[in-house]
Design a protein around this motif. Structure first.
Motif, short mmCIF file in Angstrom:
data_model
loop_
_atom_site.label_atom_id
_atom_site.label_comp_id
_atom_site.label_asym_id
_atom_site.label_seq_id
_atom_site.Cartn_x
_atom_site.Cartn_y
_atom_site.Cartn_z
N ILE A 97 0.81 -1.21 0.00
CA ILE A 97 0.00 0.00 0.00
C ILE A 97 0.85 1.27 0.00
O ILE A 97 0.46 2.30 -0.53
CB ILE A 97 -0.96 -0.01 1.21
CG1 ILE A 97 -1.97 1.14 1.09
CG2 ILE A 97 -0.18 0.10 2.52
CD1 ILE A 97 -3.05 1.10 2.14
N PHE A 98 2.07 1.18 0.59
CA PHE A 98 2.91 2.38 0.67
C PHE A 98 3.61 2.69 -0.65
O PHE A 98 4.24 3.75 -0.77
CB PHE A 98 3.96 2.21 1.77
CG PHE A 98 3.37 2.10 3.15
CD1 PHE A 98 2.61 3.14 3.67
CD2 PHE A 98 3.57 0.96 3.92
CE1 PHE A 98 2.06 3.05 4.94
CE2 PHE A 98 3.02 0.87 5.19
CZ PHE A 98 2.26 1.91 5.70
N LYS A 99 3.51 1.80 -1.64
CA LYS A 99 4.16 2.05 -2.91
C LYS A 99 3.41 3.05 -3.78
O LYS A 99 3.92 3.52 -4.79
CB LYS A 99 4.33 0.73 -3.67
CG LYS A 99 5.25 -0.27 -2.99
CD LYS A 99 5.39 -1.54 -3.79
CE LYS A 99 6.32 -2.53 -3.09
NZ LYS A 99 6.46 -3.78 -3.87
N VAL A 100 2.15 3.35 -3.41
CA VAL A 100 1.34 4.29 -4.22
C VAL A 100 1.25 5.66 -3.56
O VAL A 100 0.35 6.45 -3.87
CB VAL A 100 -0.08 3.71 -4.44
CG1 VAL A 100 -0.03 2.45 -5.25
CG2 VAL A 100 -0.79 3.48 -3.11
N ASN A 101 2.21 5.95 -2.64
CA ASN A 101 2.15 7.22 -1.93
C ASN A 101 2.21 8.41 -2.89
O ASN A 101 1.42 9.36 -2.78
CB ASN A 101 3.30 7.32 -0.91
CG ASN A 101 3.05 6.44 0.30
OD1 ASN A 101 1.93 6.00 0.53
ND2 ASN A 101 4.10 6.16 1.06
N ASP A 102 3.16 8.37 -3.83
CA ASP A 102 3.31 9.51 -4.76
C ASP A 102 2.07 9.69 -5.64
O ASP A 102 1.61 10.82 -5.87
CB ASP A 102 4.54 9.30 -5.64
CG ASP A 102 5.83 9.35 -4.85
OD1 ASP A 102 5.82 10.01 -3.78
OD2 ASP A 102 6.83 8.74 -5.27
N THR A 103 1.52 8.58 -6.11
CA THR A 103 0.31 8.67 -6.94
C THR A 103 -0.87 9.22 -6.16
O THR A 103 -1.63 10.06 -6.65
CB THR A 103 -0.04 7.28 -7.51
OG1 THR A 103 1.08 6.77 -8.24
CG2 THR A 103 -1.24 7.37 -8.43
N VAL A 104 -1.02 8.75 -4.91
CA VAL A 104 -2.12 9.24 -4.07
C VAL A 104 -1.96 10.73 -3.81
O VAL A 104 -2.93 11.49 -3.81
CB VAL A 104 -2.18 8.44 -2.75
CG1 VAL A 104 -3.16 9.10 -1.78
CG2 VAL A 104 -2.57 7.01 -3.01
N LEU A 105 -0.70 11.16 -3.60
CA LEU A 105 -0.45 12.59 -3.37
C LEU A 105 -0.85 13.41 -4.58
O LEU A 105 -1.50 14.46 -4.45
CB LEU A 105 1.02 12.81 -3.02
CG LEU A 105 1.44 14.27 -2.78
CD1 LEU A 105 0.73 14.82 -1.54
CD2 LEU A 105 2.94 14.39 -2.63
N GLN A 106 -0.48 12.97 -5.78
CA GLN A 106 -0.81 13.71 -6.99
C GLN A 106 -2.33 13.77 -7.22
O GLN A 106 -2.90 14.84 -7.48
CB GLN A 106 -0.13 13.07 -8.20
CG GLN A 106 1.39 13.17 -8.17
CD GLN A 106 2.04 12.45 -9.35
OE1 GLN A 106 1.36 11.96 -10.25
NE2 GLN A 106 3.37 12.37 -9.33
N VAL A 107 -2.98 12.61 -7.14
CA VAL A 107 -4.43 12.57 -7.36
C VAL A 107 -5.16 13.35 -6.27
O VAL A 107 -6.15 14.06 -6.54
CB VAL A 107 -4.92 11.11 -7.41
CG1 VAL A 107 -6.45 11.05 -7.51
CG2 VAL A 107 -4.30 10.38 -8.59
#
Length: 423
Positions: A97-107
């Motif tokens: 789950i922590f691998k999508v941190n950057d994507t979650v931040l952008q979205v």
């Protein structure tokens, strides 16, 4: 700056040896979340204080901007704080789950920015149509249409950018939309017809919210409550909601009585035949009364004339327009006009006529030939073909017969009484 802060936190976690690594990571994550909550609370109160200060100024748009930005700013603080906490946890955890941190931040940033724009559009709409905040408020229907269109553009743009951030090709999405749009268009042609019908309503503006509308083609009449992209809501006069698809308004005639400039009084008033000598004076006084009436618009067509000889009255046409367009007030004015017309007629010794019939009786107790014939023509509207009856004069013997009964068929010069008067 974020990288430097993360390096400092990591060095503190690695060098502080009092607790185990898991505890040290937990403490740092808790501290970041707690600090995020504190900063969000402080920012919220700062913006509220600025709103109160700007409320005392005459500029309305600074209030709008602050009110629209308050919740998105707090959400942005939470987004950034949770991102930092997730980054710290990601360095010491292999969870997927922590691998999508950057994507979650952008979205998440795109979502917050779009949220702020939508709130700003909504606040601006409420200002532009408010009679309290604006000296000359703009038309609600027009502003509402522009607001809907702006929100749709913002949302579609945000979705496309989000898809690009997630790794999808926008060109592929647009190509799929072009091919799929054809299929959707055939499947939802009625929905598209209603959508474009709503667009035409906003463009041509045959009516707006609050208008009284009716259609001579359909059983549609009431007050417009809402104009959507698919349906228009009309509140009928018996207080029932009527939902009309927008495509309907592209094929029917719509009347908008709310935009009338005057209301019309059109009456035919009859007086007795006995008052024919007063006709000219009565007509003149009624016209003068209407010209001086404060609720009658003298700039519009005003007609008061002797109209016709009716069967039991002499008809006067009264044609005028009131200044008011309000339904209740119009009937009050009309009542006052009719009462004053009645006073004019009575003031000249006349009376308002009602259906009557006069029969003249001869000395033998029978209707005379002349009066019987006249009454018969009056009853039949002057139609030919009515049988005429001739009675014997007073003092004649019983052997005398009427011309019809003692005339043989085929006599020269005699016309059949059943075929009219020989025309």
């Amino acid at each position: 700056m974020i990288g430097e802060m993360m390096a400092i936190l990591n060095s503190w976690i690695e060098n502080f040896g009092l607790l185990s690594e898991a505890w040290r990571v937990g403490i740092v994550v808790f501290a970041l979340v707690f600090g995020t909550a504190t900063v969000a609370y402080v920012f919220s109160h700062i913006i509220v204080a600025l709103e109160r200060k700007c409320a005392s100024t005459s500029n309305l748009w600074d209030d709008t901007a602050l009110h629209a930005a308050r919740k998105p700013v707090v959400a942005f603080v939470w987004l950034q704080g949770v991102y930092w906490a997730a980054e710290v946890a990601h360095r010491y955890s292999s969870a997927e789950i922590f691998k999508v941190n950057d994507t979650v931040l952008q979205v998440g940033f795109i979502f917050i920015f779009v949220w702020a724009l939508l709130r700003t559009i909504k606040e601006g709409e409420s200002i532009l149509v408010s009679p309290v905040k604006m000296k000359k408020p703009m038309d609600y229907t027009t502003i509402n249409a522009i607001s809907k269109l702006s929100r749709a553009v913002v949302i579609i743009t945000a979705v496309l950018i989000s898809l690009q951030s997630l790794g999808y090709s926008i060109s592929g999405v647009l190509a799929f939309g072009g091919v799929g749009g054809i299929a959707v268009g055939f499947a939802a042609k009625d929905l598209l017809a209603n959508f474009f019908g709503g667009f035409i309503i906003h463009l041509d503006r045959p009516f707006k919210v609050g208008d009284w509308v009716r259609s001579p083609d359909r059983n549609i009449e009431g007050t417009v409550e809402h104009i959507g992209w698919r349906l228009t809501t009309i509140r009928t006069f018996d207080k029932r909601p009527l939902y009309v698809p927008n495509a309907t308004f592209t094929v029917i005639a719509v009347e908008n009585p709310s935009r009338m400039t005057n209301r019309r009084i059109y009456e035919t008033i009859g007086i007795r035949y006995a008052d024919v000598s007063q006709m000219e004076t009565i007509v003149s006084d009624i016209r003068s009364m209407l010209e001086k009436h404060e609720d009658i618009d003298s700039k519009q067509t005003l007609i008061v004339n002797f109209l016709a000889f009716s069967q039991s009255s002499l008809d006067i046409m009264v044609y005028a327009f009131t200044k008011t367009t309000q339904w209740v007030r119009f009937h009050e004015v009309k009542q006052d006009v009719l009462l004053k017309i009645s006073e004019v007629i009575v003031g000249h010794g006349g009376e308002v006529a009602f259906p009557t019939q006069t029969i003249h009786i001869s000395d033998d107790g029978r209707p005379s030939e002349q009066e019987s014939d006249r009454d018969s023509k009056a009853r039949d509207g002057g139609r030919n073909g009515r049988k005429q009856i001739a009675y014997a004069d007073e003092g004649g013997n019983d052997n005398e017969r009427s011309r019809r009964r003692d005339t043989k068929a085929g006599d020269v010069g005699e016309q059949s009484l059943d075929t009219g008067d020989g025309d």
